[in-house]
Design an enzyme around this catalytic site. Sequence first.
Site: not given
Ligand code: IPE
Ligand code: IPE
Ligand code: MG
Length: 240
Positions: A13, A15, A17-18, A27, A31, A62, A188
Site C-alpha cells: 500500500d 503507491n 501517496r508516494w 498516481r 504503481h 479496486n 487494516r
Molecule cells: C488494498 O489497498 C488493496 C491492495 C493493496 C491491492 P487499498 O489502498 O485499496 O485499501 P483501502 O481501500 O485503502 O483499505
Molecule cells: C496500493 O497503493 C496499490 C493498489 C491498491 C493497487 P494505493 O494505490 O492504494 O496507494 P495509496 O494508498 O492511495 O497511497
Molecule cells: Mg491504498
Amino acid sequence: MKQIPQHVAIIMDGNGRWAKKQGFATRVRGHEIGVEALRRAATGAAELGIRYLTVYAFSEENWQRPKAEVDALMNILMTSLSKELPVLQENGIRLHAIGNLDALPSKARRQLDATRKATAGNERMVLTLALSYGSRQEILGAVQQIARQAANGELQPEALTEADIAQALWTHDLPDPELVIRTSGEQRISNFLLWQISYAEFVFLPVLWPDFSKEDLVEALEQYAGRERRLGKTSEQLTA
Ligand code: IPE
Ligand code: IPE
Ligand code: MG
C-alpha cells in the site's frame, strides 16, 4: 535469522501517496515504481528462505477506482509479467495467482497463464499475486460450492471440516501465512485472506510501498521472530 516464516503475505500500500509526495501528476508513476519494490521483495524473500510470498496487488474493491487508473494498473500488470520473467527464472520463483481472475482483461489473463506455465518448474519460492481478490467473495464462492455438494447429497453437513473449507478457497494449495505485512502506515486488512490469517502475526510499516527495500522485509521478519506465538496456550506450556 532463527525463525523464518514459511509464508509471508504483503498488502502493498501507498503507491498513490508516494507519487503525490514525489510531485508526479498522476498516481500511476507510484504503481510503476511499485513493481520495482515487488522485485526487491520477491528476490529478497527467496534469498531469505521464505517459501511462499503472497502479495495483494489489486482488490475486488479496486475496480471502483477511476477507469484511467484501473487501465494503467492492468497495463502495468501485463508489461511487468513479461519484463520480469527473467528475474523469476533466475531466482527460482514460480508465479501463481488467486482472485476472480475471470474479471481481468483477457490479454492480462493470457499473459498470466503464460508466465505461470513458463515458471511452473521453479521450486525455490511461490510468488502469488492476489488480483481482483476479495476475501469475502472467496468465502462466498466456497460456501456456494459446499452448499451445492450438500444439496446433491455428496456431503453430509455434519461431516464438513475446516480442511474442507480451506480446500474450497482459492488458496487451497497454499499454507496459511504466518506473517502479514502492510506498508504505508494503514492498519487494516481490506478484505485480504480473512480465513487464512486467523492466527497470523501482523507487522505494519510506515514505508510507502515504492520505497520498500529488503531491509524493510528483514525488519518485519525480526519483529516476527521476537513474537511469542502461543496459539491459545500459555507461555509456560510453550517452554515446557
Ligand atoms: C488494498 O489497498 C488493496 C491492495 C493493496 C491491492 P487499498 O489502498 O485499496 O485499501 P483501502 O481501500 O485503502 O483499505
Ligand atoms: C496500493 O497503493 C496499490 C493498489 C491498491 C493497487 P494505493 O494505490 O492504494 O496507494 P495509496 O494508498 O492511495 O497511497
Ligand atoms: Mg491504498
